[in-house]
Design an enzyme around this catalytic site. Structure first.
Site, PDB file in Angstrom:
ATOM      1  N   ASP A  22       0.687  -1.236   0.088  1.00  0.00           N
ATOM      2  CA  ASP A  22       0.201  -0.046  -0.079  1.00  0.00           C
ATOM      3  C   ASP A  22       0.871   1.220  -0.051  1.00  0.00           C
ATOM      4  O   ASP A  22       0.619   2.227  -0.880  1.00  0.00           O
ATOM      5  CB  ASP A  22      -1.070   0.045   1.198  1.00  0.00           C
ATOM      6  CG  ASP A  22      -0.723   0.043   2.570  1.00  0.00           C
ATOM      7  OD1 ASP A  22       0.626  -0.498   2.778  1.00  0.00           O
ATOM      8  OD2 ASP A  22      -1.099   0.274   3.524  1.00  0.00           O
ATOM      9  N   GLY A 107      -3.210  -6.000  18.909  1.00  0.00           N
ATOM     10  CA  GLY A 107      -2.171  -6.739  18.447  1.00  0.00           C
ATOM     11  C   GLY A 107      -2.142  -7.978  17.751  1.00  0.00           C
ATOM     12  O   GLY A 107      -1.360  -8.839  17.608  1.00  0.00           O
ATOM     13  N   GLY A 109      -3.195  -7.857  14.447  1.00  0.00           N
ATOM     14  CA  GLY A 109      -2.904  -7.603  12.929  1.00  0.00           C
ATOM     15  C   GLY A 109      -4.156  -7.565  12.217  1.00  0.00           C
ATOM     16  O   GLY A 109      -4.202  -7.388  10.989  1.00  0.00           O
ATOM     17  N   SER A 113      -5.936  -0.956  16.056  1.00  0.00           N
ATOM     18  CA  SER A 113      -5.588   0.749  16.100  1.00  0.00           C
ATOM     19  C   SER A 113      -6.510   1.587  14.890  1.00  0.00           C
ATOM     20  O   SER A 113      -6.824   2.662  15.368  1.00  0.00           O
ATOM     21  CB  SER A 113      -3.986   0.992  15.998  1.00  0.00           C
ATOM     22  OG  SER A 113      -3.633   0.246  14.635  1.00  0.00           O
ATOM     23  N   GLU A 145      -1.641   7.935  12.970  1.00  0.00           N
ATOM     24  CA  GLU A 145      -0.911   6.603  13.311  1.00  0.00           C
ATOM     25  C   GLU A 145       0.685   6.876  13.080  1.00  0.00           C
ATOM     26  O   GLU A 145       1.755   6.460  13.745  1.00  0.00           O
ATOM     27  CB  GLU A 145      -1.303   5.511  12.262  1.00  0.00           C
ATOM     28  CG  GLU A 145      -0.723   4.089  12.574  1.00  0.00           C
ATOM     29  CD  GLU A 145      -1.291   3.350  13.243  1.00  0.00           C
ATOM     30  OE1 GLU A 145      -2.632   3.266  13.389  1.00  0.00           O
ATOM     31  OE2 GLU A 145      -0.689   2.462  13.865  1.00  0.00           O
ATOM     32  N   ASP A 157      -5.347   0.201   6.165  1.00  0.00           N
ATOM     33  CA  ASP A 157      -6.245  -0.295   7.342  1.00  0.00           C
ATOM     34  C   ASP A 157      -7.044   0.783   7.566  1.00  0.00           C
ATOM     35  O   ASP A 157      -8.216   0.477   7.982  1.00  0.00           O
ATOM     36  CB  ASP A 157      -5.478  -0.387   8.546  1.00  0.00           C
ATOM     37  CG  ASP A 157      -4.193  -1.183   8.347  1.00  0.00           C
ATOM     38  OD1 ASP A 157      -4.284  -1.961   7.255  1.00  0.00           O
ATOM     39  OD2 ASP A 157      -3.331  -1.213   9.025  1.00  0.00           O
ATOM     40  N   TYR A 207       8.750  -2.466  10.693  1.00  0.00           N
ATOM     41  CA  TYR A 207       7.690  -2.029   9.608  1.00  0.00           C
ATOM     42  C   TYR A 207       8.527  -0.774   8.898  1.00  0.00           C
ATOM     43  O   TYR A 207       8.524  -0.614   7.717  1.00  0.00           O
ATOM     44  CB  TYR A 207       6.448  -1.629  10.198  1.00  0.00           C
ATOM     45  CG  TYR A 207       5.444  -1.274   9.143  1.00  0.00           C
ATOM     46  CD1 TYR A 207       4.649  -2.022   8.871  1.00  0.00           C
ATOM     47  CD2 TYR A 207       5.450   0.311   8.944  1.00  0.00           C
ATOM     48  CE1 TYR A 207       3.914  -1.607   7.926  1.00  0.00           C
ATOM     49  CE2 TYR A 207       4.546   0.612   7.812  1.00  0.00           C
ATOM     50  CZ  TYR A 207       3.581  -0.248   7.311  1.00  0.00           C
ATOM     51  OH  TYR A 207       2.664  -0.038   6.411  1.00  0.00           O
TER      52      TYR A 207
HETATM   53  C1  GLA Z   1       0.155  -2.542   8.419  1.00  0.00           C
HETATM   54  C2  GLA Z   1      -0.167  -1.016   7.886  1.00  0.00           C
HETATM   55  C3  GLA Z   1      -0.675  -1.316   6.424  1.00  0.00           C
HETATM   56  C4  GLA Z   1       0.082  -1.892   5.457  1.00  0.00           C
HETATM   57  C5  GLA Z   1       0.113  -3.543   6.036  1.00  0.00           C
HETATM   58  C6  GLA Z   1       1.086  -4.296   5.260  1.00  0.00           C
HETATM   59  O1  GLA Z   1      -1.383  -3.000   8.599  1.00  0.00           O
HETATM   60  O2  GLA Z   1      -0.747  -0.294   8.863  1.00  0.00           O
HETATM   61  O3  GLA Z   1      -0.589   0.141   5.837  1.00  0.00           O
HETATM   62  O4  GLA Z   1       1.186  -1.418   5.121  1.00  0.00           O
HETATM   63  O5  GLA Z   1       0.751  -3.221   7.406  1.00  0.00           O
HETATM   64  O6  GLA Z   1       0.270  -4.776   4.308  1.00  0.00           O
END
Ligand code: GLA
Length: 371
Positions: A22, A107, A109, A113, A145, A157, A207
């Protein structure tokens, strides 16, 4: 909850495919979940936001004039960051009481958040009588964020959390924010969401490191070709220019380029109802996240492999930022119980962790109800 005026929710999300692209301007395929964060809200006539939770004993008060001072809070920092970004964009923040009820596991995934940020802004806008611009709310939540909690995330997200639609996946072009909604017709198959339950560590720093690597790659490429984002790099051009990247950047770029290809193929597979093909693409995506992007880890790999080895499972992969959290698996609907049991046992044997399964529908993003 009668004494509150509004009930405002925003969704957690899964991502069928299109991981870690993204922020490279790629197309991603998320869907909003019925696991969500709900805010019960009422104005309180003060210049404070009082926060409480249905699932926590904590109570937190945020001064509306000092919203930038709550970054260190264990609970309440997402709400403070979201309110601050909304305020900075010129919106009036009204003093209020907010009761948060989050059914997205923290937490995991699944973007608890984003659900908190998006529902917080939507709730503040609702009591201020403002019309809800869901895309704008997603963008301000993303900004929270990034600037408040320090995760340099993409838009997937927050966009999914705000703009999701019941029973649909989104095909979101992250460079333009064009979004196509596709019905999620899986025929005889179901999606199973499984948490590996490994506590996350170093997620934010890793990340941000991956994101920086893709930026380095783009800058290098731009010295040679006219290209706006890494997702615009075709496979053939990648092969032509791959020699100029050193490791690990080369592997990162290869993931981005091939994952973009997989999203294109997955779109066709979904439109054709070809679950076998979609499953293979999920497996290939996991492999790429493991070997090229290196964002999986022992437990997520063990969980994906435990699922992939079941005959009733067409494909499985880790979703989200990585290093822990959840997988999604495509499983024959009449075998879901056996699948869960066998995956649970194989994963427990391999890692000692007890996998957790979530039931969730594909749902709307922001919803508002007057109480
Ligand atoms: C997290 C980030 C997103 C995206 C994913 C991986 O969820 O918030 O923006 O980059 O990781 O695809």
């Amino acid at each position: 909850m009668k004494e509150y005026e509004y009930k405002v929710s925003a969704a957690g999300r899964i991502n069928i495919i299109g991981e870690h692209i993204d922020y490279c301007g790629g197309k991603v395929m998320p869907a909003a979940l019925s696991l969500k964060n709900t805010v019960y809200i009422r104005p309180n006539g003060t210049n404070k936001i009082n926060l409480s939770w249905t699932t926590l004993p904590d109570k937190v008060t945020l001064e509306i004039d000092k919203l930038d001072s709550y970054k260190g809070l264990k609970y309440g920092n997402y709400q403070a960051g979201a309110a601050l970004m909304w305020q900075r964009a010129g919106h009036k923040i009204i003093g209020c009481d907010m009761l948060h009820d989050c059914t997205v596991p923290f937490g995991s995934g699944l973007s608890s958040s984003a659900a908190i940020e998006v529902s917080t802004i939507a709730a503040l806008a609702t009591i201020a009588g403002e019309p809800l611009d869901k895309v704008d709310i997603a963008l301000k939540s993303q900004q929270a964020e990034r600037e408040y909690t320090g995760v340099n995330c993409g838009i997937m997200d927050q966009y999914a959390s705000a703009c999701g639609k019941k029973n649909s996946v989104m095909l979101l072009a992250c460079n333009t924010l064009d979004c196509e909604y596709l019905p999620l017709n899986m025929g005889d198959y179901s999606l199973v969401i499984t948490n590996c339950k490994k506590p996350h560590s170093l997620v934010e720093s890793k990340y941000n490191e991956r994101r920086a690597e893709t930026e380095t790659a783009l800058e290098l490429l731009q010295k040679h070709i006219d290209i706006k984002c890494l997702a615009d790099l075709s496979l053939s051009r990648f092969e032509k220019y791959s020699g100029m990247f050193s490791e690990p950047v080369k592997k990162r770029v290869e993931h981005v380029v091939t994952e973009c290809e997989r999203v294109r193929a997955a779109t066709l597979a979904l439109k054709a109802g070809d679950m076998v093909k979609l499953g293979k693409l999920l497996n290939a995506s996991h492999k790429s996240l493991k070997e090229l992007y290196e964002v999986t880890g022992f437990e997520p790999d063990a969980l994906a492999e435990a699922a992939q080895s079941q005959t009733c499972c067409l494909g499985s992969r880790l979703i989200g930022g990585g290093f822990g959290g959840c997988t999604i698996s495509i499983v024959k609907s009449d075998c879901v119980d056996e699948f869960k049991e066998a995956t649970y046992n194989a994963y427990l044997k391999a890692t000692g962790y007890k996998a957790e399964f979530y039931s969730s529908d594909i749902s709307d993003g922001i919803t508002v109800e007057k109480l």
